[in-house]
Design a protein around this motif. Structure first.
Motif, PDB file in Angstrom:
ATOM      1  N   UNK A 275     -22.933  48.622  -9.967  1.00  0.00           N
ATOM      2  CA  UNK A 275     -21.996  49.529 -10.784  1.00  0.00           C
ATOM      3  C   UNK A 275     -20.832  49.208 -11.053  1.00  0.00           C
ATOM      4  N   UNK A 276     -20.347  49.109 -12.296  1.00  0.00           N
ATOM      5  CA  UNK A 276     -19.244  48.414 -12.731  1.00  0.00           C
ATOM      6  C   UNK A 276     -18.115  49.660 -13.326  1.00  0.00           C
ATOM      7  N   UNK A 277     -16.954  49.392 -12.585  1.00  0.00           N
ATOM      8  CA  UNK A 277     -15.894  50.324 -12.845  1.00  0.00           C
ATOM      9  C   UNK A 277     -14.601  49.592 -13.695  1.00  0.00           C
ATOM     10  N   UNK A 278     -14.224  50.358 -14.760  1.00  0.00           N
ATOM     11  CA  UNK A 278     -13.097  49.628 -15.168  1.00  0.00           C
ATOM     12  C   UNK A 278     -11.555  50.425 -15.529  1.00  0.00           C
ATOM     13  N   UNK A 279     -10.571  49.915 -15.417  1.00  0.00           N
ATOM     14  CA  UNK A 279      -9.351  50.683 -15.101  1.00  0.00           C
ATOM     15  C   UNK A 279      -8.749  50.306 -16.601  1.00  0.00           C
ATOM     16  N   UNK A 280      -8.838  51.493 -17.401  1.00  0.00           N
ATOM     17  CA  UNK A 280      -8.081  51.556 -18.712  1.00  0.00           C
ATOM     18  C   UNK A 280      -6.642  51.826 -18.749  1.00  0.00           C
ATOM     19  N   UNK A 330     -11.857  45.183 -14.077  1.00  0.00           N
ATOM     20  CA  UNK A 330     -12.982  45.535 -13.854  1.00  0.00           C
ATOM     21  C   UNK A 330     -13.695  45.178 -12.748  1.00  0.00           C
ATOM     22  N   UNK A 331     -14.152  46.025 -11.657  1.00  0.00           N
ATOM     23  CA  UNK A 331     -14.651  45.585 -10.577  1.00  0.00           C
ATOM     24  C   UNK A 331     -16.163  46.078 -10.606  1.00  0.00           C
ATOM     25  N   UNK A 332     -16.948  45.199 -10.029  1.00  0.00           N
ATOM     26  CA  UNK A 332     -18.394  45.609  -9.929  1.00  0.00           C
ATOM     27  C   UNK A 332     -18.494  45.772  -8.302  1.00  0.00           C
ATOM     28  N   UNK A 333     -19.303  46.923  -7.947  1.00  0.00           N
ATOM     29  CA  UNK A 333     -19.559  47.103  -6.602  1.00  0.00           C
ATOM     30  C   UNK A 333     -21.135  47.119  -6.713  1.00  0.00           C
ATOM     31  N   UNK A 334     -21.927  46.710  -5.432  1.00  0.00           N
ATOM     32  CA  UNK A 334     -23.008  46.770  -5.285  1.00  0.00           C
ATOM     33  C   UNK A 334     -23.695  47.678  -4.217  1.00  0.00           C
ATOM     34  N   UNK A 335     -24.705  48.232  -4.222  1.00  0.00           N
ATOM     35  CA  UNK A 335     -25.257  48.927  -3.118  1.00  0.00           C
ATOM     36  C   UNK A 335     -26.901  49.162  -3.020  1.00  0.00           C
ATOM     37  N   UNK A 336     -27.395  49.209  -2.119  1.00  0.00           N
ATOM     38  CA  UNK A 336     -28.732  49.140  -1.806  1.00  0.00           C
ATOM     39  C   UNK A 336     -29.375  50.437  -1.802  1.00  0.00           C
ATOM     40  N   UNK A 337     -30.599  50.384  -2.500  1.00  0.00           N
ATOM     41  CA  UNK A 337     -31.578  51.508  -2.727  1.00  0.00           C
ATOM     42  C   UNK A 337     -32.774  51.330  -2.190  1.00  0.00           C
ATOM     43  N   UNK A 338     -33.449  52.265  -1.286  1.00  0.00           N
ATOM     44  CA  UNK A 338     -34.809  52.059  -0.847  1.00  0.00           C
ATOM     45  C   UNK A 338     -35.311  53.356  -1.051  1.00  0.00           C
ATOM     46  N   UNK A 339     -36.540  53.133  -1.752  1.00  0.00           N
ATOM     47  CA  UNK A 339     -37.590  54.140  -2.102  1.00  0.00           C
ATOM     48  C   UNK A 339     -38.890  53.657  -1.969  1.00  0.00           C
ATOM     49  N   UNK A 340     -39.522  54.352  -1.098  1.00  0.00           N
ATOM     50  CA  UNK A 340     -40.990  54.058  -0.501  1.00  0.00           C
ATOM     51  C   UNK A 340     -42.055  54.391  -1.698  1.00  0.00           C
ATOM     52  N   UNK A 341     -41.733  55.483  -2.695  1.00  0.00           N
ATOM     53  CA  UNK A 341     -42.907  56.060  -3.622  1.00  0.00           C
ATOM     54  C   UNK A 341     -42.613  55.309  -4.829  1.00  0.00           C
ATOM     55  N   UNK A 342     -44.181  55.045  -5.320  1.00  0.00           N
ATOM     56  CA  UNK A 342     -43.983  54.221  -6.694  1.00  0.00           C
ATOM     57  C   UNK A 342     -43.716  55.400  -7.774  1.00  0.00           C
ATOM     58  N   UNK A 343     -43.528  54.744  -8.987  1.00  0.00           N
ATOM     59  CA  UNK A 343     -43.068  55.787 -10.038  1.00  0.00           C
ATOM     60  C   UNK A 343     -41.792  55.553 -10.712  1.00  0.00           C
TER      61      UNK A 343
END
Length: 813
Positions: A275-280, A330-343
């Motif tokens: 996710x990227x957040x920018x300060x205007x 502009x700053x980009x932050x990363x986070x992890x997502x784990x989902x076990x279901x397809x779709x």
């Protein structure tokens, strides 16, 4: 006809003069007085003339009361009648900037900039509704003009909300526009000005005004050449008014990007989301919190639920905190997502409320499949290279990559077709000795459809055959024609080794931070080279490629390029010790995983769409019924759900689809287009032929850039647009002008009429009363008591002074 209808009760005041007259007509007690005899005789002679003067005086007083009350009620006069009799026709063109920066709300109030623009339009129509002459109104919103131009339609009538319609005093003409809000489209004013100029050129009007209501942000008005060129299309006599509806900018942060990192998106495998957040703002912002959540759409979500904001199951994730964002940074932050279901699932991030809420929230989708097969073909009968690749892609044990290698002999590719290759998510070809024309055709169709192809070039490669099969007939399966095998001389910098990083923005960017030293242990004996572009065949397609890794002598070692939706990665060496020791180096595993993710990306579903793009849903008629539902996003449920049916096309086989295109909706005059131009999560409701329903989300986002709320100076805009003459007004100045403006001609006429009526009333009051000429003689009655005629109130000196005598019907005795 009246601006202030609540004051119409004041017309009851018109009955006061007749009532006063009737009261004064009451009979009085008679008393004989000899001195009045001669006056009665005179009165009898002039009785008719006196009554006529009294009637005229009464009518004058009634007229004064009526005109005064009419002015207080804001009588607009007979404008329509004046227009019919040949009054002046004036065309008023209003361009409303409704780009999403107009939703800016300052801390001083709860009204947005767009609300002030609508207020400007309301004030204009109220004033013109009460003015004489024929006034015609054209209103065009910038977003509608941009969509029309995007669709290739240059008709101003299509884009305009109101086109040259006569303004009435009831305000109903603009009721639908006043009910709108700022759009979520990023656009400038050039398309609207161009289409408005086209409409203005076709209008026959005595006078023409152009009003531009905008927020005049620096990003749109720093360079005014295009706007000035569009304004020159108007007649030089057109009067241009620019209404600045914005207040000084407040702090604004925006989520400018949200997407899962390119990878093998497989259920049960963690996915990194950025996710990227920018300060205007013009100052540094600290401790910015970013809320994150997952919206799961699995087997449990089977129907569209319009009573909720989303039908999926929302689950909050740990929030992110950004320590500091510099001004304009502009700053980009990363986070992890784990989902076990397809779709297909959805991910959402949101910033706290600030000046502009439109860019605080962003969504994307994450399409997760089950494990996918990849095709591996090795020209070596021992398949050592295939084993090396398969061991990285499917290490076994508890490690889950998502790829299942399917090793085939070279003969499989000789008779392969596109249909045979499409079930594979990626194809790895290692040192194939020959390629047939049929194989070239099948590989080309596979890659163009989104497939990923990787080459390992070794001893058995025949350059002439590869160049002819892979680069003829418009195919681009190699970056350029192969040249010859080149050995790398011993030497070089001990800090870097034989291989260094190449171009930026390649599949190895995640490893680039470690520097060239991370590749220092890689040794290269030899590798294939590319022909010089000057010596390539003229029929060879000019392919643009990027060098991922290069030898220390600057020759490419790994390249990547795209062919339509697919990606081709070329490694100019085979994974054997005779060529390179790279397969034994720690960097080979991340390279293969990143390359595999890159190859998979072409066939991956899109994770978001722009709000102005078509909303598409494709499916198989063998698996799903043609009736579908689409739920539109809304911040406050219930949401709108539309039932749609796709038409079965026999030529398409069992494939069908529905496409909702906002630009086409605008051209066709669909009034519900606003609901399809909102960011958020759209949901398709599908019903399978076996009776199982499912919900597929589609993430829709806005275009970035509108969050920059910096203002352009009015003086600079005026100077830049010279020699075009414009009048620049703030919304407050505009309100003050319209508060006292109105029907000036008719108002002056009413004031003049009132003055004439008051003067006539005074004159008639004077003529209808008794007056002595010169010094009043002393009248002596029979009782010897002297009285002046004036002592008995027999003369009038004011507007109501005649009530004592003249309004009594004459002297009484």
């Amino acid at each position: 006809m009246f601006l202030y209808s609540a004051l119409l009760a004041g017309f009851a005041f018109v009955a006061v003069p007749p009532l006063v007259h009737l009261i004064n007509m009451l009979r009085h007690r008679r008393q004989r007085w000899a001195a009045m005899d001669f006056l009665l005789a005179s009165y009898r002679k002039q009785k008719k003339w006196l009554r006529l003067r009294q009637l005229l005086l009464l009518l004058a007083r009634i007229a004064v009361a009526a005109v005064l009350v009419a002015m207080l009620c804001g009588w607009t006069g007979g404008r329509q009648l004046l227009g019919v009799l040949g009054g002046q026709t004036t065309h008023h063109i209003v361009i409303l900037d409704d780009s999403y920066s107009m939703a800016d709300i300052s801390s001083s109030g709860d009204r947005s900039t767009y609300d002030r623009a609508l207020e400007m339009l309301t004030q204009l129509t109220q004033r013109l509704g009460g003015s004489d002459g024929n006034h015609q109104l054209t209103v065009m919103r910038a977003s509608r003009a941009a969509l029309a131009v995007q669709a290739g339609n240059e008709s101003g009538d299509v884009a305009a909300d109101i086109s040259a319609q006569t303004i009435l005093s009831d305000g109903g003409l603009i009721a639908r526009i006043v009910a709108t809000s700022a759009s979520d489209i990023r656009t400038d004013l050039v398309p609207a000005i161009d289409l408005a100029a086209q409409l203005a050129g076709g209008m026959d009007a005595d006078e023409q005004y152009l009003y531009i209501a905008s927020d005049f942000r620096t990003r749109d008005w720093a360079a005014t050449e295009r706007i000035a060129e569009s304004l020159r299309a108007f007649d030089t006599e057109t009067k241009i008014r620019m209404i600045d509806c914005a207040l000084p900018p407040e702090r604004n942060l925006a989520v400018t990007a949200l997407a899962p990192v390119q990878d093998v998106w497989v259920a049960g495998v963690p996915v990194v989301v950025r996710a990227t957040v920018k300060n205007y703002s013009e100052t540094t912002v600290s401790n910015v919190s970013l809320a994150c959540r997952i919206i799961r759409y699995g087997d449990q979500v089977t129907t569209v639920d319009p009573s909720r904001q989303v039908s999926g199951l929302a689950e909050s994730l740990p929030g992110l905190v950004i320590d500091s964002i510099p001004a304009g940074g502009e700053i980009t932050k990363a986070f992890q997502v784990y989902i076990s279901e397809t779709g297909t699932h959805a991910i959402e991030v949101e910033l706290p409320i600030d000046a502009l809420s439109s860019d605080n929230r962003r969504v994307c989708t994450l399409p997760l499949s089950d494990v996918e097969r990849v095709l591996v073909i090795d020209g070596d009968p021992e398949e050592s290279g295939a084993y090396t690749v398969a061991a990285v892609l499917d290490p076994g044990s508890q490690v889950r990559i998502g790829a299942v290698p399917d090793i085939k002999p070279p003969a499989f590719l000789r008779s392969a077709t596109k249909e045979m290759l499409m079930p594979y998510r990626a194809i790895y070809l290692i040192d194939l000795p020959e390629l047939t024309e049929a194989a070239g055709i099948a590989l080309d169709e596979y890659v163009r459809a989104g497939g990923g192809l990787a080459w390992f070039l070794g001893d058995d490669v025949r350059a002439e055959t590869y160049n002819r099969v892979l680069l003829s007939q418009g195919r681009q399966l190699l970056p350029r024609s192969l040249g010859q095998v080149s050995e790398l001389e011993v030497g070089g910098d001990t800090k870097t080794g034989d291989i260094v990083f190449g171009d930026t923005d390649t599949l190895l960017d995640p490893l680039r931070g470690a520097g060239d030293s991370s590749l220092s242990l890689i040794g290269v004996e030899r590798s294939w080279t590319l022909r010089d572009q000057s010596s390539s065949d003229d029929d060879e397609p000019q392919t643009r490629f990027r060098t991922v890794l290069k030898r220390r002598d600057e020759l490419p070692f790994v390249t990547e390029h795209t062919v339509d939706a697919g990606t081709v990665v070329t490694i100019f060496s085979e994974p054997s010790p005779e060529w390179t020791n790279w397969p034994g180096d720690p960097t080979f595993v991340p390279f293969m995983l990143l390359a595999n993710a890159k190859l998979w990306s072409g066939a991956s579903a899109s994770t978001s769409r722009q709000i102005t793009e078509a909303l598409d849903q494709a499916f198989s008629t063998r698996d799903f019924f043609p009736e579908v539902k689409v739920a539109l996003p809304s911040q406050s449920p219930p949401r709108t759900v539309i039932d749609m049916t796709t038409e079965i096309d026999d030529e398409a086989g069992d494939r069908a689809g529905i496409s909702i295109n906002p630009t086409e909706m605008l051209i066709s005059g669909n009034v519900g287009i606003d609901e399809f131009l909102r960011p958020g999560i759209y949901e398709w409701g599908l019903m399978s032929t076996d009776g199982v329903s499912s919900v597929v989300p589609v993430a829709t986002t806005i275009a970035g850039g509108e969050g920059d709320l910096q203002r352009a100076e009015a003086a600079e805009i005026r100077q830049a647009l010279l020699p075009i003459e414009i009048q620049f007004l703030s919304s407050d100045d505009w309100r003050d002008q319209n508060q006292y403006a109105g029907n000036s001609t008719f108002g002056l006429a009413m004031l003049a009429l009132l003055g004439i009526l008051l003067a006539s009333e005074q004159t008639l009051a004077y003529l209808a009363s008794y007056h002595a000429k010169g010094t009043s003689p002393v009248l002596r009655g029979s009782a010897g008591m002297g009285r002046s005629v004036s002592s008995f109130g027999l003369h009038a000196t004011g507007a109501g002074a005649s009530a004592g005598a003249a309004d009594q019907g004459g002297p009484k005795s």
